[in-house]
Design an enzyme around this catalytic site. Structure first.
Site, PDB file in Angstrom:
ATOM      1  CE  LYS A 295      38.673  32.193  37.520  1.00 27.98           C
ATOM      2  NZ  LYS A 295      38.278  30.910  38.132  1.00 27.98           N
TER       3      LYS A 295
ATOM      4  CG  HIS B 206      42.973  32.492  41.455  1.00 28.05           C
ATOM      5  ND1 HIS B 206      42.315  31.631  41.065  1.00 28.05           N
ATOM      6  CD2 HIS B 206      41.398  33.253  41.570  1.00 28.05           C
ATOM      7  CE1 HIS B 206      41.494  31.471  41.345  1.00 28.05           C
ATOM      8  NE2 HIS B 206      40.221  32.736  40.998  1.00 28.05           N
TER       9      HIS B 206
ATOM     10  CD  GLU C 242      41.193  28.731  38.735  1.00 32.48           C
ATOM     11  OE1 GLU C 242      41.415  29.382  37.906  1.00 32.48           O
ATOM     12  OE2 GLU C 242      39.515  28.672  38.653  1.00 32.48           O
TER      13      GLU C 242
ATOM     14  CD  GLU D 148      37.974  34.597  44.122  1.00 34.39           C
ATOM     15  OE1 GLU D 148      38.197  35.235  42.927  1.00 34.39           O
ATOM     16  OE2 GLU D 148      39.290  33.782  43.866  1.00 34.39           O
TER      17      GLU D 148
ATOM     18  N   GLY E 199      33.625  29.086  40.246  1.00 35.79           N
ATOM     19  CA  GLY E 199      33.256  27.763  38.910  1.00 35.79           C
ATOM     20  C   GLY E 199      32.849  26.474  39.087  1.00 35.79           C
TER      21      GLY E 199
ATOM     22  CB  SER F 194      29.656  30.585  41.910  1.00 35.18           C
ATOM     23  OG  SER F 194      30.216  29.409  41.453  1.00 35.18           O
TER      24      SER F 194
HETATM   25  P1  13P Z   1      33.978  31.760  38.405  1.00 35.42           P
HETATM   26  O1  13P Z   1      33.513  33.581  39.000  1.00 35.42           O
HETATM   27  O2  13P Z   1      33.790  31.681  37.565  1.00 35.42           O
HETATM   28  O3  13P Z   1      33.311  30.997  40.128  1.00 35.42           O
HETATM   29  O4  13P Z   1      35.521  32.249  39.697  1.00 35.42           O
HETATM   30  C1  13P Z   1      35.644  32.952  40.942  1.00 35.42           C
HETATM   31  C2  13P Z   1      37.438  33.095  40.498  1.00 35.42           C
HETATM   32  O5  13P Z   1      38.528  32.580  40.828  1.00 35.42           O
HETATM   33  C3  13P Z   1      37.968  34.850  39.728  1.00 35.42           C
HETATM   34  O6  13P Z   1      39.031  34.895  40.498  1.00 35.42           O
END
Ligand code: 13P
Length: 249
Positions: free
Chosen positions: A11, A95, A97, A167, A173, A212
């Site tokens: 990220k 993703h 995000e 995901e 996160g 996570s």
């Molecule tokens: P986390 O492992 O920090 O929860 O993030 C997962 C993620 O978005 C991987 O692309």
């Protein structure tokens, strides 16, 4: 046997000095074997550094996004072809995000996916539902729609050689991991959906889980029948955590 993957998604984290420490620690320990692959998706400005430090090692590298365009007046974008020029193996697309914060629609994700394929990179296509969608019983329809958008645009054959990542947005996160059973259920649904289009593509398609994942829960997730590895956010920034997750693959 399907290929298995542990891929880090850094990220918006990193810096030249910290990256060097982390990558040196990883490359000293990661020994990929046939069918088992480890990679890191770094911020695009660090692709050259990843190439310099990782070329000739067992670790692959790549980007977290690409432009949906190949070339032209698109200020700020970088193309899949540019990512490939740095010896990259992977590019993440879709993703959550990017979808939620930067407005990537299913159609845009399908365009980006196509660019990644055409550049000869391995697409890591992310799908996942929000908590509200899960609570409304819409998990399957949401992830199915996100996957179908790519297949409708480019055909099911484009899934061969790709990695699909489930995901759940509510697990990213948050420290709240999907249980192995919850994740397995969605992975099995996704594989079944692909099987309805093409059995052999479905059999070969690696479906990794993200949200996570940490060293304490990786093994039980990776033990599930349709979970072929992980896409790791926060824990990929800590060498000891990431290496333990890799060891659990
Ligand atoms: P986390 O492992 O920090 O929860 O993030 C997962 C993620 O978005 C991987 O692309």
């Amino acid at each position: 046997m399907r290929n298995r993957f542990v891929i880090g998604n850094w990220k918006l984290n990193g810096g030249l000095a910290a990256n060097a420490v982390l990558l040196d620690a990883l490359k000293a320990k990661v020994l990929a074997a046939p069918g088992r692959y480890c990679g890191v998706c770094v911020p695009a400005p660090y692709l050259a550094q990843a190439q310099a430090l990782l070329a000739g090692t067992s670790l692959g590298w790549g980007s977290q996004d690409v432009s949906r365009f190949e070339t032209g007046a698109y200020t700020g974008d970088f193309s899949a072809g540019m990512v490939a020029e740095f010896g990259s193996k992977y590019a993440i697309v879709g993703h959550s995000e990017r979808r939620s914060l930067f407005g990537d629609t299913d159609a845009v994700v399908a365009q980006k996916y196509d660019q990644v394929r055409k550049a000869g990179l391995t697409p890591v296509l992310c799908v996942g539902e929000t908590l509200a969608e899960r609570e409304a019983g819409e998990t399957e329809s949401v992830v199915g729609r996100q996957l179908k958008a790519v297949v409708d645009a480019h055909g099911v054959a484009v899934l061969s050689g790709a990695v699909l990542a489930y995901e759940p947005v509510w697990a990213i996160g948050t420290g709240k991991t999907a249980t192995p059973e919850q994740a397995q259920q969605v992975h099995a649904y996704l594989r079944g959906l692909v099987a309805g289009w093409d059995q052999s593509v479905a059999k070969q398609l690696p479906i990794v889980y993200g949200g996570s994942v940490k060293k304490s829960n990786a093994a039980e997730l990776f033990a599930m029948a349709d979970i072929d590895g992980g896409l790791i956010g926060g824990a990929s920034l800590v060498a000891e955590e990431f290496l333990a997750i890799w060891a659990a693959l």
